[in-house]
Design a protein around this motif. Structure first.
Motif, PDB file in Angstrom:
ATOM      1  N   SER A   1       0.820  -1.217   0.000  1.00 21.74           N
ATOM      2  CA  SER A   1       0.000   0.000   0.000  1.00 21.74           C
ATOM      3  C   SER A   1       0.851   1.261   0.000  1.00 21.74           C
ATOM      4  N   GLY A   2       2.169   1.126   0.212  1.00 18.81           N
ATOM      5  CA  GLY A   2       3.067   2.276   0.166  1.00 18.81           C
ATOM      6  C   GLY A   2       3.316   2.806  -1.243  1.00 18.81           C
ATOM      7  N   PHE A   3       2.909   2.057  -2.261  1.00 14.52           N
ATOM      8  CA  PHE A   3       3.080   2.520  -3.634  1.00 14.52           C
ATOM      9  C   PHE A   3       2.117   3.671  -3.914  1.00 14.52           C
ATOM     10  N   LYS A   4       2.654   4.786  -4.412  1.00 21.02           N
ATOM     11  CA  LYS A   4       1.818   5.924  -4.786  1.00 21.02           C
ATOM     12  C   LYS A   4       1.214   5.738  -6.173  1.00 21.02           C
ATOM     13  N   THR A   5       1.975   5.062  -7.032  1.00 21.18           N
ATOM     14  CA  THR A   5       1.450   4.686  -8.354  1.00 21.18           C
ATOM     15  C   THR A   5       1.615   3.178  -8.501  1.00 21.18           C
ATOM     16  N   PRO A   6       0.637   2.490  -9.064  1.00 23.09           N
ATOM     17  CA  PRO A   6       0.696   1.029  -9.122  1.00 23.09           C
ATOM     18  C   PRO A   6       1.727   0.515 -10.109  1.00 23.09           C
ATOM     19  N   PRO A   7       2.343  -0.625  -9.812  1.00 20.61           N
ATOM     20  CA  PRO A   7       3.236  -1.248 -10.799  1.00 20.61           C
ATOM     21  C   PRO A   7       2.440  -1.682 -12.027  1.00 20.61           C
ATOM     22  N   ARG A   8       3.116  -1.730 -13.174  1.00 14.54           N
ATOM     23  CA  ARG A   8       2.461  -2.227 -14.380  1.00 14.54           C
ATOM     24  C   ARG A   8       2.152  -3.710 -14.257  1.00 14.54           C
ATOM     25  N   GLN A   9       3.036  -4.455 -13.563  1.00 13.53           N
ATOM     26  CA  GLN A   9       2.821  -5.888 -13.371  1.00 13.53           C
ATOM     27  C   GLN A   9       3.550  -6.340 -12.111  1.00 13.53           C
ATOM     28  N   VAL A  10       2.956  -7.292 -11.417  1.00 12.20           N
ATOM     29  CA  VAL A  10       3.536  -7.848 -10.203  1.00 12.20           C
ATOM     30  C   VAL A  10       3.773  -9.342 -10.417  1.00 12.20           C
ATOM     31  N   PHE A  11       4.960  -9.804 -10.026  1.00 11.20           N
ATOM     32  CA  PHE A  11       5.295 -11.220 -10.092  1.00 11.20           C
ATOM     33  C   PHE A  11       5.374 -11.739  -8.653  1.00 11.20           C
ATOM     34  N   VAL A  12       4.546 -12.709  -8.328  1.00 12.90           N
ATOM     35  CA  VAL A  12       4.461 -13.244  -6.969  1.00 12.90           C
ATOM     36  C   VAL A  12       5.301 -14.518  -6.906  1.00 12.90           C
ATOM     37  N   VAL A  13       6.366 -14.488  -6.105  1.00  8.62           N
ATOM     38  CA  VAL A  13       7.324 -15.592  -6.060  1.00  8.62           C
ATOM     39  C   VAL A  13       7.571 -15.984  -4.606  1.00  8.62           C
TER      40      VAL A  13
END
Length: 305
Positions: free
Chosen positions: A260-272
């Motif tokens: 939630s600390g992101f001010k702008t969302p990532p284009r894509q998230v990789f969950v590893v």
């Protein structure tokens, strides 16, 4: 570093001393790796530092489908030690040498300061854990412990770097607390301690963190009655206690709190870095709560960024 070079920013991850998130800016793209994220309000480590933006995020998911207990670890630890010592037993703790061993020393020191710890010796029986504990004294600005608390922890425990001292601990039947590595009982001095103490019902084996399936630690935590050590099947008659709340990994809610600390969302998230269920659960929560495009990569799957 020039037009084609990368710039790298490290931020505290809060997991163990020196653990960092990695923020890489390269050729117009920004990729952030969480590595292992730590807990919030930990007594030793500072909170994980937030990241405000990235094009791509690679996040761990060890506890992506569960939340740690809110029980006070000191209270649980005090009860386990008192009960074990009253019946003349030894508390044997397979502990990760970096992080978990020092957290245990902190809580044991706290209990001793409050007069809640029986007067039995505490052994830190792992050369790596001893070295890691000494680093807390060297890098005082990288953790919350005051000099007084650190020195108190150090004075309370018997550091046993010598292997002959370690064998004498295993041979002693007097009540005591033995913290040794490795944390999942895959190797190290903890093996000869388990072989010595696991067959006796007066003793307690205390599990203090995540156990990878297939390890001895996982077998013990899951209630297996025998484990193989040094080629022999050793009976697990000792009581088994689990202090899962001592985990140094962020739980599912803490992973989301950090995200939630992101001010702008990532284009894509990789969950590893998680078993299939925790990884997929975290992927789903990132999508549901933030609307982020998240993927659990398959082994050897390639992505073009």
């Amino acid at each position: 570093m020039g037009d084609t070079g990368a710039s790298v920013t490290f931020r505290r991850a809060g997991h163990i001393l020196g653990a960092s998130t990695v923020d890489i800016a390269w050729q117009g793209r920004r990729i952030v790796f969480t590595g292992d994220l730590g807990r919030y309000d930990d007594p030793i480590m500072f909170d994980p530092e937030p990241v405000s933006a990235a094009d791509f995020l690679v996040t761990e998911s060890t506890y992506g489908d569960r939340v740690h207990e809110q029980t006070d670890p000191a209270d649980v630890l005090a009860g386990i030690v008192e009960k074990t010592v009253k019946r003349g037993g030894t508390v044997v703790v397979p502990a990760f040498a970096v992080g978990r061993a020092q957290t245990l020393l902190y809580y044991l020191w706290l209990l001793r300061e409050d007069g809640r710890l029986p007067d039995v010796p505490v052994y830190l029986d792992s050369p790596m854990a001893i070295n890691a504990s000494e680093l807390l004294g060297t890098y005082r600005g990288d953790h919350r412990l005051s000099r007084e608390v650190y020195e108190g922890m150090r004075a309370m425990a018997n550091y046993t770097p010598d292997s002959e001292q370690s064998m004498r601990i295993s041979a002693s039947t007097d009540p005591k607390i033995v913290i040794s590595a490795s944390g999942m009982a895959t190797g190290g001095r903890i093996l000869h301690h388990l072989k010595a103490f696991a067959p006796d019902a007066r003793n307690t084996i205390m599990i203090t963190g995540y156990q990878v399936p297939g390890t001895r630690g996982a077998a013990i935590a899951n209630g297996e009655r025998f484990v193989r050590i040094y080629g022999e099947w050793v009976p697990i008659n000792a009581e088994v206690a689990n202090l899962a709340m001592l985990s140094a990994h962020a739980d599912a809610d803490e992973l989301l709190r950090w995200a939630s600390g992101f001010k702008t969302p990532p284009r894509q998230v990789f969950v590893v870095h998680g078993e299939p269920q925790p990884a997929d659960t975290l992927r789903s929560r990132l999508d549901h709560q933030f609307g982020w495009q998240a993927t659990v990569p398959r082994p050897n799957q390639l992505f073009s960024l």
